[in-house]
Design a protein around this motif. Sequence first.
Motif, PDB file in Angstrom:
ATOM      1  N   GLY A  73      14.379  28.338  28.820  1.00 28.67           N
ATOM      2  CA  GLY A  73      13.784  29.074  29.930  1.00 28.67           C
ATOM      3  C   GLY A  73      13.994  30.568  29.844  1.00 28.67           C
ATOM      4  N   ASP A  74      15.083  30.987  29.219  1.00 27.90           N
ATOM      5  CA  ASP A  74      15.401  32.407  29.081  1.00 27.90           C
ATOM      6  C   ASP A  74      15.340  32.846  27.624  1.00 27.90           C
ATOM      7  N   GLU A  94      12.335  23.626  19.265  1.00 26.75           N
ATOM      8  CA  GLU A  94      12.525  23.012  20.582  1.00 26.75           C
ATOM      9  C   GLU A  94      13.552  21.900  20.453  1.00 26.75           C
ATOM     10  N   THR A 125       2.990  32.737  24.097  1.00 27.61           N
ATOM     11  CA  THR A 125       4.130  33.103  24.942  1.00 27.61           C
ATOM     12  C   THR A 125       4.374  34.613  24.958  1.00 27.61           C
ATOM     13  N   ASP A 153      11.813  26.496  23.640  1.00 29.31           N
ATOM     14  CA  ASP A 153      11.661  25.821  24.925  1.00 29.31           C
ATOM     15  C   ASP A 153      12.755  26.201  25.921  1.00 29.31           C
TER      16      ASP A 153
END
Length: 332
Positions: free
Chosen positions: A119-120, A16, A34, A117
């Motif tokens: 988004g895509d 991240e 996830t 972290d």
Amino acid sequence: MTRVVVIATGGTIASESTGAGVVATRTAAHLLDTATITGVQVETIDLMTVGSYRMSLHHLRMVSDAVADLLDRTDDPVDGIVITHGTDTMEETAILLDLVHDDPRPVILTGAQRAGDAGDGDGPRNLTDAVRVAASPDTRDLGVLIVFGGRILPARGTRKVHTTALDAFRCTTGSRVGDVTDRAVTVAAVPRRPKPLPRPTADLDHTRVDLVETYPGADDTLIRAAVKAGATGIVIAGTGIGNANPTIVQTVNELVHNGIAVVLSTRVPEGPVCGVYGNGGGADLVAAGVPAASGLPATQLRILLALWLSQSRNESQSITSMIDTHADNKED
């Protein structure tokens, strides 16, 4: 129910953004949260949390030891193993594992090109795919595999070929094994693999093998520096089909005579390595006792040579026969 163990080692998939750059911090359990995994019992192990650019041969052996311990486990036996790993040196860990893999159960490496972290991010899909491949009965007896960007790739010959693309890996010495989609795991090819070598010992950690690339104007400075630093093996990534120059050939002649193990590869991504050219080319290196290796890229050839040098062997096991068997598959 099929049992798969996920071993987390760090890498971009576990990273991240921080004030000091993207850093690996996340656990295996966090990664699984996830992913979208159904119908498989998943166990997690947090082995280490590092970027793979920081890994040493000791780290690679730690991964190998963890895999061996799981495959040897008799209580709650596993059906498959997934290793989440940084992409920078995934090809090195994959070949070490494959060289010693003597079990029908699949061992899968995967990772991500985008931080955890993001988004895509591609990590969740890659991890989901890897668990599905590890749980599939169709992937038994295929050795160690890399699952990335929907592709199933053999450990042997697979390299990272793009710094940022989501399908960053390709097998440069053969074809991919298959594909994984939302609907199915499809196996189209069976990798040809030599008999396994013994598992690595702690001696691997301190076996120095350097990778030296040739280029216009190269001399023997880097090769001699490597030997002075303690290298007992050198992989030469030659130009073209595997070439150097007269200065390097003269030095290599001396090193081979003094017991240094030297192997010839190429800096070119694909194609055979052969002793064709004289006057400092590959023909002179081969004549000096340097085997030309086509079956593994230079990065993986270095791991093979380090493993071989770290293990006891009898005098009949020459470096040429080792390359024939474990790099080029000339012998079964």
